[in-house]
Design a protein around this motif. Structure first.
Motif, mmCIF file in Angstrom:
data_model
loop_
_atom_site.group_PDB
_atom_site.id
_atom_site.type_symbol
_atom_site.label_atom_id
_atom_site.label_comp_id
_atom_site.label_asym_id
_atom_site.label_seq_id
_atom_site.Cartn_x
_atom_site.Cartn_y
_atom_site.Cartn_z
ATOM 1 N N ILE A 90 50.141 43.862 55.216
ATOM 2 C CA ILE A 90 49.320 42.934 56.010
ATOM 3 C C ILE A 90 50.136 41.725 56.443
ATOM 4 O O ILE A 90 50.083 41.277 57.604
ATOM 5 C CB ILE A 90 48.086 42.495 55.213
ATOM 6 N N GLY A 91 50.937 41.170 55.520
ATOM 7 C CA GLY A 91 51.705 39.964 55.846
ATOM 8 C C GLY A 91 52.712 40.195 56.954
ATOM 9 O O GLY A 91 52.822 39.394 57.898
ATOM 10 N N VAL B 35 43.626 42.291 60.549
ATOM 11 C CA VAL B 35 43.474 42.546 59.109
ATOM 12 C C VAL B 35 42.482 43.680 58.873
ATOM 13 O O VAL B 35 42.693 44.559 58.025
ATOM 14 C CB VAL B 35 43.027 41.266 58.378
ATOM 15 N N LEU B 36 41.384 43.686 59.642
ATOM 16 C CA LEU B 36 40.376 44.727 59.474
ATOM 17 C C LEU B 36 40.974 46.110 59.751
ATOM 18 O O LEU B 36 40.850 47.033 58.930
ATOM 19 C CB LEU B 36 39.193 44.456 60.404
ATOM 20 N N PHE B 37 41.622 46.249 60.901
ATOM 21 C CA PHE B 37 42.113 47.578 61.274
ATOM 22 C C PHE B 37 43.317 48.008 60.443
ATOM 23 O O PHE B 37 43.453 49.183 60.108
ATOM 24 C CB PHE B 37 42.456 47.605 62.772
ATOM 25 N N PHE C 171 45.550 51.358 56.122
ATOM 26 C CA PHE C 171 46.204 51.455 54.815
ATOM 27 C C PHE C 171 45.345 52.255 53.842
ATOM 28 O O PHE C 171 45.869 53.059 53.046
ATOM 29 C CB PHE C 171 46.467 50.055 54.265
ATOM 30 N N LEU C 172 44.023 52.051 53.896
ATOM 31 C CA LEU C 172 43.143 52.830 53.018
ATOM 32 C C LEU C 172 43.215 54.314 53.344
ATOM 33 O O LEU C 172 43.286 55.161 52.433
ATOM 34 C CB LEU C 172 41.698 52.330 53.164
ATOM 35 N N ALA C 173 43.193 54.643 54.633
ATOM 36 C CA ALA C 173 43.166 56.048 55.021
ATOM 37 C C ALA C 173 44.487 56.751 54.755
ATOM 38 O O ALA C 173 44.509 57.917 54.359
ATOM 39 C CB ALA C 173 42.798 56.172 56.503
ATOM 40 N N THR C 174 45.620 56.064 54.962
ATOM 41 C CA THR C 174 46.918 56.731 54.861
ATOM 42 C C THR C 174 47.582 56.593 53.498
ATOM 43 O O THR C 174 48.476 57.382 53.174
ATOM 44 C CB THR C 174 47.871 56.166 55.927
#
Length: 560
Positions: free
Chosen positions: A115-116, A132-134, A139-142
């Motif tokens: 994210i940073g 940040v949302l996308f 990151f969650l999906a991959t």
């Protein structure tokens, strides 16, 4: 080179096939990342660098799972072509990072770094929350979902193998306890037999020995007493052997000739049984027949043949006293047969009720023959006689292991054995998990499918939400060329802004400083055009600049 390969390999031993598979995976990942980077219009050097980096990180992900996860996340933030590697790295890190705390720290650090570095890009600063949302969803999906799935699968297998080891240990301990209990009971029985039966047989031997030298006995009586004395002495020797077996649990091979010079308890001793039976009295007619070429038997089968003949002769003396008896030893091509046939008792003599019988002799013969791979048949014959026949193999046959019917581990099957070859578990937990139709497998598959479906549904919902959000954002930052043409220079800023969207969306972030130089002292509104651009790396945009409450300039250009 070899030392480097051993360092890259995980602690478990790798086969050549596994090494070749890892190299193929690294090559495929490198090509995929290079292809994605080329689609994103990166330079040739960047394409080659991302492909090579993906291959190297793929080879190192097993040895350094946490470090590779963090490095891959950081590189993906600045080189989007590496995102296929993130799924593989997330799967590997989920199962190989020891401890839930370390895994959480590694994934959290990778997320924060991802994210940073994404937010340091100038084009992402204006719509930081949207970025940040996308990026979080990406990151969650991959990364996170593959890591959680891998960790669940690994922990389940570890639990199953731990249960397997625990079952083996419990069964081994149970076998040891049962063996100790059997040994104690056998020692107790052996001691009782030695103290009681040994004393009684010794008294019989002493009294018959003294009676044998009594001058008042006739020659025939003295001969009968001698037979009794010999029988008592033989019984004492057999008692010592049985006591030794009960104490030690091992039956010593019977010698060819015992210490008194008598034939041993094997097929060679059957002739001695016949001679002793003939000496029992003038009314006993016992005939011995031998058929076929003599062949040696295994020690256990040889002893079983002797016991079959002994028990059959004993039964004939008990239940048909005075009846003629035929003992036949047949050496057939595939087996040895010992057969004892007695005719019906003469007259109406019925001595069944006058003798002591435990009723276990024939049952013991069946079990003895079964343990050496043979069988025993016993039953009446035409004319009122009785027949006992044992069929025994020549070679040694390993007895089938005894399995307790109440053993609740019989549904498991596996080659796990103790030193004596008796199976401990009939089925490993891993095989049972993979067995078709197994309840544990169905439960595990159902749970795994449930998790996968839930994750897929969540991603679909999030994707739909993101698509709706994206369409709404585009509406706030995009106009048609007709709307651009409808606005004229010199119109009041208030009227122009009322006709156009406000442009407050992440879709227009980064476009403020593009295009020709804007008029000095003016403020500009930059909007996307709904028309398609001439190339993949540029977008047509419209710019409206205001000064002193009026539209002083409008421009149409392509922004990269």
């Amino acid at each position: 080179m070899r030392a480097g390969g051993q360092w890259l390999a995980p602690p478990e031993l790798w086969s050549r096939r596994r090494v070749a598979g890892e190299l193929v995976v690294a090559l495929v990942l490198g090509l995929m990342v290079a292809g994605v980077a080329e689609l994103l219009s990166d330079s040739a050097m960047a394409v080659a660098g991302q492909g090579a980096g993906a291959a190297v990180l793929s080879l190192m992900r097993r040895r350094l799972p946490a470090s590779v996860l963090v490095v891959t996340s950081a590189l993906t933030a600045v080189a989007s072509g590496l995102f296929p590697l993130m799924m593989i790295v997330g799967w590997s890190a989920g199962r190989r990072i020891p401890g839930a705390g370390r895994a959480l720290a590694a994934f959290t650090g990778a997320y924060v770094l991802y994210i940073g570095l994404t937010l340091t890009d100038g084009s992402a600063r204006d719509g930081a929350l949207t970025v940040v949302l996308f990026t979080t969803l990406f990151f969650l999906a991959t990364t996170v979902v593959p890591g959680l799935a891998s960790r669940y699968w690994t922990q389940r297998r570890t639990l199953l193998h731990t249960l397997q080891d625990r079952n083996v240990q419990l069964l081994r301990e149970r076998e040891m306890v049962a063996g100790q209990a059997r040994l104690r009971e056998r020692q107790r029985i052996a001691q009782d037999m030695h103290d009681s039966l040994g004393h009684q047989l010794a008294l019989i031997a002493v009294h018959t020995g003294a009676l044998e030298v009594d001058r008042e006995l006739t020659e025939r009586q003295r001969e009968a007493v001698g037979v009794l004395r010999e029988a008592s002495v033989t019984a004492m020797h057999e008692l010592r052997e049985v006591v030794g077996i009960l104490r030690d649990g091992v039956e010593a091979p019977a010698p060819a000739v015992d210490e008194a010079g008598r034939a041993a308890r094997g097929t060679a001793g059957i002739a001695g049984l016949v001679e002793a039976a003939r000496a029992a009295g003038p009314g006993y007619a016992v005939e011995l027949r031998r058929v076929g070429e003599s062949r040696p038997l295994a020690a256990a089968a040889d002893h079983a043949a002797y016991r079959i003949a002994q028990e059959a002769l004993t039964n004939a003396f008990k239940h048909a006293p005075g009846a003629p008896i035929v003992v036949e030893l047949r050496h057939e091509p595939d087996s040895f047969v010992v057969e004892i046939v007695n005719a019906a008792a003469p007259g109406v003599v019925d001595a069944v009720g006058e003798v002591v019988s435990g009723g276990q002799g024939l049952t013991g013969l069946h079990e003895r023959a079964r343990l050496v791979g043979g069988m025993v048949h016993a039953g009446p014959i035409d004319g009122g006689g009785f027949r006992v026949a044992g069929v025994l193999p020549y070679g040694a046959v390993e007895a089938a292991p005894f399995v307790d019917a109440a053993d609740d581990f019989r549904q498991q099957s596996s080659p796990v054995t103790f030193g004596n070859g008796v199976p401990v578990m009939d089925w490993t937990v891993s095989e049972r998990e993979l067995a078709m139709g197994g309840r544990n497998r169905n439960n595990g598959v159902a749970l795994g499918c449930g998790i996968a479906v839930a994750a897929a549904v969540l991603l679909v919902v999030v994707g739909l939400f993101g698509l709706i959000f994206l369409m709404g954002s585009l509406d706030k930052g995009m106009i048609d060329p007709d709307e651009y043409d409808a606005v004229d220079v010199g119109m009041a800023e208030k009227d122009v802004r009322s006709q156009l969207p406000d442009g407050d969306t992440f879709a227009t972030s980064g476009l403020e400083g593009t295009g020709p130089k804007k008029p000095k002292g003016s403020s500009c509104l930059v909007l996307l055009s709904s028309a398609t651009g001439g190339s993949w790396d540029s977008e047509p945009v419209f710019r409206f600049c205001f000064k002193d409450g009026k539209l002083v300039e409008k421009k149409s250009y392509d922004a990269k």
